[in-house]
Design a protein around this motif. Structure first.
Motif, PDB file in Angstrom:
ATOM      1  N   ASP A 135       1.030   0.787   7.301  1.00 45.66           N
ATOM      2  CA  ASP A 135      -0.191   0.413   6.571  1.00 45.66           C
ATOM      3  C   ASP A 135      -1.203  -0.240   7.498  1.00 45.66           C
ATOM      4  O   ASP A 135      -2.414   0.008   7.387  1.00 45.66           O
ATOM      5  N   GLN A 169     -12.170   6.476  -1.866  1.00 48.44           N
ATOM      6  CA  GLN A 169     -10.749   6.550  -2.202  1.00 48.44           C
ATOM      7  C   GLN A 169      -9.905   5.829  -1.151  1.00 48.44           C
ATOM      8  O   GLN A 169      -8.953   5.123  -1.485  1.00 48.44           O
ATOM      9  N   ARG A 170     -10.257   6.025   0.115  1.00 51.95           N
ATOM     10  CA  ARG A 170      -9.502   5.391   1.188  1.00 51.95           C
ATOM     11  C   ARG A 170      -9.686   3.881   1.173  1.00 51.95           C
ATOM     12  O   ARG A 170      -8.724   3.123   1.404  1.00 51.95           O
ATOM     13  N   ASP A 213      -8.774   3.553   9.759  1.00 46.27           N
ATOM     14  CA  ASP A 213      -9.849   3.709   8.777  1.00 46.27           C
ATOM     15  C   ASP A 213     -10.999   2.758   9.068  1.00 46.27           C
ATOM     16  O   ASP A 213     -12.166   3.168   9.084  1.00 46.27           O
ATOM     17  N   ARG A 271      -7.522   2.453  -1.594  1.00 44.09           N
ATOM     18  CA  ARG A 271      -6.107   2.346  -1.193  1.00 44.09           C
ATOM     19  C   ARG A 271      -5.883   1.157  -0.273  1.00 44.09           C
ATOM     20  O   ARG A 271      -4.907   0.429  -0.414  1.00 44.09           O
ATOM     21  N   LEU A 272      -6.796   0.950   0.658  1.00 45.77           N
ATOM     22  CA  LEU A 272      -6.692  -0.189   1.572  1.00 45.77           C
ATOM     23  C   LEU A 272      -6.781  -1.503   0.800  1.00 45.77           C
ATOM     24  O   LEU A 272      -5.995  -2.421   1.026  1.00 45.77           O
ATOM     25  N   ARG A 273      -7.724  -1.575  -0.123  1.00 42.94           N
ATOM     26  CA  ARG A 273      -7.857  -2.777  -0.946  1.00 42.94           C
ATOM     27  C   ARG A 273      -6.572  -3.045  -1.722  1.00 42.94           C
ATOM     28  O   ARG A 273      -6.098  -4.177  -1.803  1.00 42.94           O
ATOM     29  N   GLU A 274      -5.988  -1.993  -2.284  1.00 44.55           N
ATOM     30  CA  GLU A 274      -4.750  -2.145  -3.040  1.00 44.55           C
ATOM     31  C   GLU A 274      -3.630  -2.709  -2.162  1.00 44.55           C
ATOM     32  O   GLU A 274      -2.916  -3.629  -2.571  1.00 44.55           O
ATOM     33  N   LYS A 275      -3.492  -2.186  -0.960  1.00 42.66           N
ATOM     34  CA  LYS A 275      -2.442  -2.663  -0.058  1.00 42.66           C
ATOM     35  C   LYS A 275      -2.659  -4.113   0.336  1.00 42.66           C
ATOM     36  O   LYS A 275      -1.716  -4.908   0.373  1.00 42.66           O
ATOM     37  N   GLU A 313      -2.782   2.543   9.592  1.00 47.48           N
ATOM     38  CA  GLU A 313      -3.724   3.302   8.759  1.00 47.48           C
ATOM     39  C   GLU A 313      -5.003   2.505   8.518  1.00 47.48           C
ATOM     40  O   GLU A 313      -6.119   3.034   8.631  1.00 47.48           O
ATOM     41  N   ASP A 316      -2.010  -6.282  -2.760  1.00 50.64           N
ATOM     42  CA  ASP A 316      -0.571  -6.351  -3.036  1.00 50.64           C
ATOM     43  C   ASP A 316       0.087  -7.388  -2.128  1.00 50.64           C
ATOM     44  O   ASP A 316       0.904  -8.197  -2.575  1.00 50.64           O
TER      45      ASP A 316
END
Length: 92
Positions: A13, A56-57, A20, A60-64, A16, A67
């Protein structure tokens, strides 16, 4: 909340996210540098955002990240962090 407390994310992560974020910084710099030369057209930015699935990317980064924050500081504190962000409002 301790500012120096480590937050854990996987190496995959982190790699990635680094790729990004580097892409976004470099591409936004290149796109917006066209403003100074008079070559800027809004569709350049829009095309990049759509073609590279930037929203979208970023989601996903915000979600990770959130979390990981929730594990480190709890859901309520992570929500407070989210609420402290700047939110664009259309002036029109």
């Amino acid at each position: 909340m301790a500012e120096a407390t480590p937050v854990k994310i996987s190496l995959a992560d982190a790699i990635e996210a680094a790729k990004d974020l580097n892409e976004y910084v470099v591409c936004f710099d290149r796109i917006f540098s066209r403003l100074g030369t008079g070559e800027y057209r809004p569709e350049i930015l829009a095309d990049y955002m759509v073609d590279r699935q930037v929203m979208q990317r970023l989601a996903r980064l915000r979600e990770k990240v959130f979390d990981a924050l929730e594990v480190a500081i709890g859901v309520d504190e992570a929500e407070k962090v989210a609420e402290e962000a700047y939110f664009y409002e259309d002036p029109a």
